[in-house]
Design a protein around this motif. Sequence first.
Motif, PDB file in Angstrom:
ATOM      1  N   LEU A 126       0.639  -1.065  -0.311  1.00 54.89           N
ATOM      2  CA  LEU A 126       0.433   0.054  -0.187  1.00 54.89           C
ATOM      3  C   LEU A 126       0.545   1.428  -0.054  1.00 54.89           C
ATOM      4  O   LEU A 126       0.738   2.594  -0.772  1.00 54.89           O
ATOM      5  CB  LEU A 126      -1.096  -0.485   1.308  1.00 54.89           C
ATOM      6  CG  LEU A 126      -1.827   1.515   1.798  1.00 54.89           C
ATOM      7  CD1 LEU A 126      -2.633   1.797  -0.121  1.00 54.89           C
ATOM      8  CD2 LEU A 126      -2.529   1.184   2.438  1.00 54.89           C
ATOM      9  N   ALA A 127       2.153   1.334   0.761  1.00 53.40           N
ATOM     10  CA  ALA A 127       2.851   2.734   0.809  1.00 53.40           C
ATOM     11  C   ALA A 127       3.161   2.581  -0.410  1.00 53.40           C
ATOM     12  O   ALA A 127       3.654   3.839  -0.905  1.00 53.40           O
ATOM     13  CB  ALA A 127       4.185   2.367   1.885  1.00 53.40           C
ATOM     14  N   GLY A 128       3.585   2.222  -0.807  1.00 51.64           N
ATOM     15  CA  GLY A 128       4.811   1.713  -2.396  1.00 51.64           C
ATOM     16  C   GLY A 128       3.256   1.823  -3.782  1.00 51.64           C
ATOM     17  O   GLY A 128       3.935   2.869  -4.439  1.00 51.64           O
ATOM     18  N   ILE A 129       2.284   1.805  -3.354  1.00 48.70           N
ATOM     19  CA  ILE A 129       1.366   2.343  -4.515  1.00 48.70           C
ATOM     20  C   ILE A 129       0.983   3.467  -4.248  1.00 48.70           C
ATOM     21  O   ILE A 129       0.637   5.018  -5.022  1.00 48.70           O
ATOM     22  CB  ILE A 129      -0.481   1.163  -4.487  1.00 48.70           C
ATOM     23  CG1 ILE A 129       0.533   0.132  -5.018  1.00 48.70           C
ATOM     24  CG2 ILE A 129      -0.638   2.096  -5.244  1.00 48.70           C
ATOM     25  CD1 ILE A 129      -0.757  -1.199  -4.826  1.00 48.70           C
ATOM     26  N   LEU A 130       1.193   3.734  -2.702  1.00 48.10           N
ATOM     27  CA  LEU A 130       0.367   4.742  -2.238  1.00 48.10           C
ATOM     28  C   LEU A 130       1.253   6.261  -3.205  1.00 48.10           C
ATOM     29  O   LEU A 130       1.827   7.592  -3.973  1.00 48.10           O
ATOM     30  CB  LEU A 130       0.318   5.714  -1.040  1.00 48.10           C
ATOM     31  CG  LEU A 130      -0.897   5.141  -0.222  1.00 48.10           C
ATOM     32  CD1 LEU A 130      -0.557   4.892   1.044  1.00 48.10           C
ATOM     33  CD2 LEU A 130      -1.853   5.908  -0.432  1.00 48.10           C
ATOM     34  N   GLY A 131       3.236   6.028  -2.627  1.00 47.01           N
ATOM     35  CA  GLY A 131       3.927   6.014  -3.907  1.00 47.01           C
ATOM     36  C   GLY A 131       4.339   6.877  -4.578  1.00 47.01           C
ATOM     37  O   GLY A 131       4.615   7.412  -5.789  1.00 47.01           O
ATOM     38  N   ALA A 132       3.514   5.774  -5.812  1.00 47.55           N
ATOM     39  CA  ALA A 132       3.922   5.469  -7.356  1.00 47.55           C
ATOM     40  C   ALA A 132       2.593   6.330  -7.558  1.00 47.55           C
ATOM     41  O   ALA A 132       2.548   7.250  -8.452  1.00 47.55           O
ATOM     42  CB  ALA A 132       3.278   4.021  -7.051  1.00 47.55           C
ATOM     43  N   MET A 133       1.748   7.010  -6.551  1.00 47.30           N
ATOM     44  CA  MET A 133       0.477   7.867  -6.896  1.00 47.30           C
ATOM     45  C   MET A 133       0.711   9.293  -7.112  1.00 47.30           C
ATOM     46  O   MET A 133       0.633  10.196  -7.353  1.00 47.30           O
ATOM     47  CB  MET A 133      -0.233   7.735  -6.239  1.00 47.30           C
ATOM     48  CG  MET A 133      -1.781   6.292  -5.961  1.00 47.30           C
ATOM     49  SD  MET A 133      -2.240   6.039  -7.859  1.00 47.30           S
ATOM     50  CE  MET A 133      -1.394   4.792  -8.204  1.00 47.30           C
ATOM     51  N   ASN A 134       2.406   9.300  -6.255  1.00 46.71           N
ATOM     52  CA  ASN A 134       2.964  10.342  -5.690  1.00 46.71           C
ATOM     53  C   ASN A 134       3.480  11.279  -7.371  1.00 46.71           C
ATOM     54  O   ASN A 134       3.419  12.474  -7.362  1.00 46.71           O
ATOM     55  CB  ASN A 134       3.433  10.867  -4.710  1.00 46.71           C
ATOM     56  CG  ASN A 134       2.565  11.081  -3.085  1.00 46.71           C
ATOM     57  OD1 ASN A 134       0.989  11.289  -3.170  1.00 46.71           O
ATOM     58  ND2 ASN A 134       3.354  10.678  -2.211  1.00 46.71           N
ATOM     59  N   ILE A 135       4.545   9.584  -7.757  1.00 43.15           N
ATOM     60  CA  ILE A 135       4.339  10.266  -8.570  1.00 43.15           C
ATOM     61  C   ILE A 135       4.012  10.662 -10.335  1.00 43.15           C
ATOM     62  O   ILE A 135       3.271  11.193 -10.685  1.00 43.15           O
ATOM     63  CB  ILE A 135       5.769   8.508  -9.388  1.00 43.15           C
ATOM     64  CG1 ILE A 135       6.602   8.655  -7.926  1.00 43.15           C
ATOM     65  CG2 ILE A 135       6.270   8.926 -10.393  1.00 43.15           C
ATOM     66  CD1 ILE A 135       7.665   7.566  -7.740  1.00 43.15           C
ATOM     67  N   SER A 136       2.902   9.431 -10.639  1.00 45.01           N
ATOM     68  CA  SER A 136       2.400   9.975 -11.510  1.00 45.01           C
ATOM     69  C   SER A 136       0.867  10.715 -11.317  1.00 45.01           C
ATOM     70  O   SER A 136       0.484  10.924 -12.490  1.00 45.01           O
ATOM     71  CB  SER A 136       1.630   8.198 -12.145  1.00 45.01           C
ATOM     72  OG  SER A 136       0.560   7.782 -10.039  1.00 45.01           O
ATOM     73  N   LYS A 137       1.004  10.678 -10.290  1.00 49.27           N
ATOM     74  CA  LYS A 137      -0.366  12.380  -9.824  1.00 49.27           C
ATOM     75  C   LYS A 137      -1.954  11.620 -10.321  1.00 49.27           C
ATOM     76  O   LYS A 137      -2.494  11.919 -10.649  1.00 49.27           O
ATOM     77  CB  LYS A 137       0.291  14.129 -10.761  1.00 49.27           C
ATOM     78  CG  LYS A 137       1.488  14.084 -10.763  1.00 49.27           C
ATOM     79  CD  LYS A 137       2.159  14.498  -9.215  1.00 49.27           C
ATOM     80  CE  LYS A 137       2.977  15.565  -9.129  1.00 49.27           C
ATOM     81  NZ  LYS A 137       4.284  14.811  -8.249  1.00 49.27           N
TER      82      LYS A 137
END
Length: 539
Positions: free
Chosen positions: A266-277
């Motif tokens: 989940l933390a990794g996907i949240l991090g990915a969302m921050n990158i991909s906006k």
Amino acid sequence: MGINIINDPFKNKGTAFTKQERKDLGLEGLLPPYVQTLDEQVKRVYAQFQTKSSNLEKRLFLMEIFNENRTVFFKMFSQHVVEFMPIVYDPTIADTIENYSELFVDPQNAAFLSIDDPEAVKNSLRNAADKRNIRLIVVTDAEGILGIGDWGTNGVDIAVGKLMVYTVAAGIDPSQVLPVVLDTGTNNERLLKDPLYFGNHHKRVAGPKYYDFVDHFVKTAEELFPNLYLHFEDFGRDNAANLLNKYKDQITTFNDDIQGTGIIVLAGILGAMNISKQKMTEQTYLCFGAGTAGAGITKRIYDEFLQQGLTAKEARKHFYMVDKQGLLFDDDPTLTPEQKPFARSRSEFANAAELTNLEMAVKAIHPTILVGTSTQPGAFTENVVKEMAAHTERPIIFPLSNPTKLAEARAADLLKWSEGRALVATGIPVADVKYNGITYQIGQANNALVYPGLGLGVIASTASLLNDEMISAAAHSLGGIVDPNKPGASVLPPVSKLNVFSTTVAKAVANSAVEQKLTRTEITDVDQAIADTKWTPQY
Ligand SMILES: NC(=O)c1ccc[n+]([C@@H]2O[C@H](COP(=O)([O-])OP(=O)(O)OC[C@H]3O[C@@H](n4cnc5c(N)ncnc54)[C@H](O)[C@@H]3O)[C@@H](O)[C@H]2O)c1
Ligand SMILES: O=C(O)C[C@H](O)C(=O)O
Ligand SMILES: [Mn+2]
């Protein structure tokens, strides 16, 4: 008496015993005369370490130091976290588990409990604890070690290794921990035939006798160690979730493969969302290998969708699972209880009968997130990745199966096949990948990045339970550490900062426990409680 202290890794200072201590403890003449500082000891030992060539040799050497002197071991480990993690822990630990008997030198203060001798459980735990104040147990029955399967008593190493990471990452006092292996037999033919195998030479016991034995262990441990946090590791698919569901509302307990892995992904996907906006709730999630970890992760991500405002019905539409049989459908009688909520109806697809492998499923579903916990090396093929990348700008692809030889893909290939667009995290550490002039840092989506902080938060806050709110708080606390706007940014914080962000996780978890009034004692200052709980390697 002096000899006893030198042989006690919790008390031994080796060449650092002062002149006065040598006199008082009966150590005169047992050590060379020069008194070293801890720093000098660490420097000397690290220089010896550097002469070892293979990772296995390095690990065996480090374990000798661990067996002799916990202070030197952890001081050195804390100075070389990134270098030591893959040696002390995954992936090298897999080699020592597979060759446990051949490599055996020391039982490493673990408790070995046998299903054939339940009467001995209490004494065994007492003997292994040796009057130490045990606050944390990592227990395994070793039926599902990483992705390498059933390793019986050899699996004790995973309990030892997980605990070492607790200390280096989050400062859990190494004298307050106990590794435990439940030997309930093994179905590993190689071990059963091996005259050197240390465990019970019979098949795994299943059913009520197994659950009674685990229960006997849990009750005895709770009775002997009243402030216990009980971490379950690498149980088999048929038992892991059952045991978690049985105990999670009764005692302070945690399943690392289900919950820890759920948090880090989940933390990794949240991090990915921050990158991909992009928005989390617009993603389509495909779980590949819907076993203990796969289903645990899926549930955590699904709960996040609910938390972000979707109804259960809306959220379910975003989730798919592929296991051995292909896409999971609700008419399949072999579904596990954890798979059932995410199985789909055949009527949703014109070609349901063809969706028996990952590539066909990806074609039909167009996932934006693909997480692998299947133990199937190379399963994320070029075709799978290209197909996925054709329908989403930033495919999120996490091949998480451990150890290295079982990973679903290599980070470098995923970046190549997606022309640098994939947002990747792997189970084991990997070096940066250079592609088209950009250096990509690859996040390590391994539960080791969160379970230590989680445990510190639980222990420091004296939480009586670990619930979903605390787990969610842990996942959300890992945001904001990485700069998402840097080209090639990682979806997760780097292991080099493990120590720092473990405290961040601990604070989030402890605050959640305090807010929910789940603590056994009154905690007025969470930061202070955490600082007071932390151990540092010093004499
Ligand atoms: N990175 C991490 O932090 C982390 C955490 C936990 C587990 N894992 C890894 O995940 C893997 C699975 O661990 P687990 O504990 O969930 O094991 P498990 O046995 O419970 O689950 C594995 C699942 O994969 C399925 N599978 C097997 N062959 C398949 C195939 N050909 N196609 C699709 N699915 C297939 C199995 O049927 C099972 O459901 C291991 O390699 C483990 O190391 C990684
Ligand atoms: O041990 C690890 O490296 C992570 C995880 O718990 C696993 O079982 O693979
Ligand atoms: Mn595990």
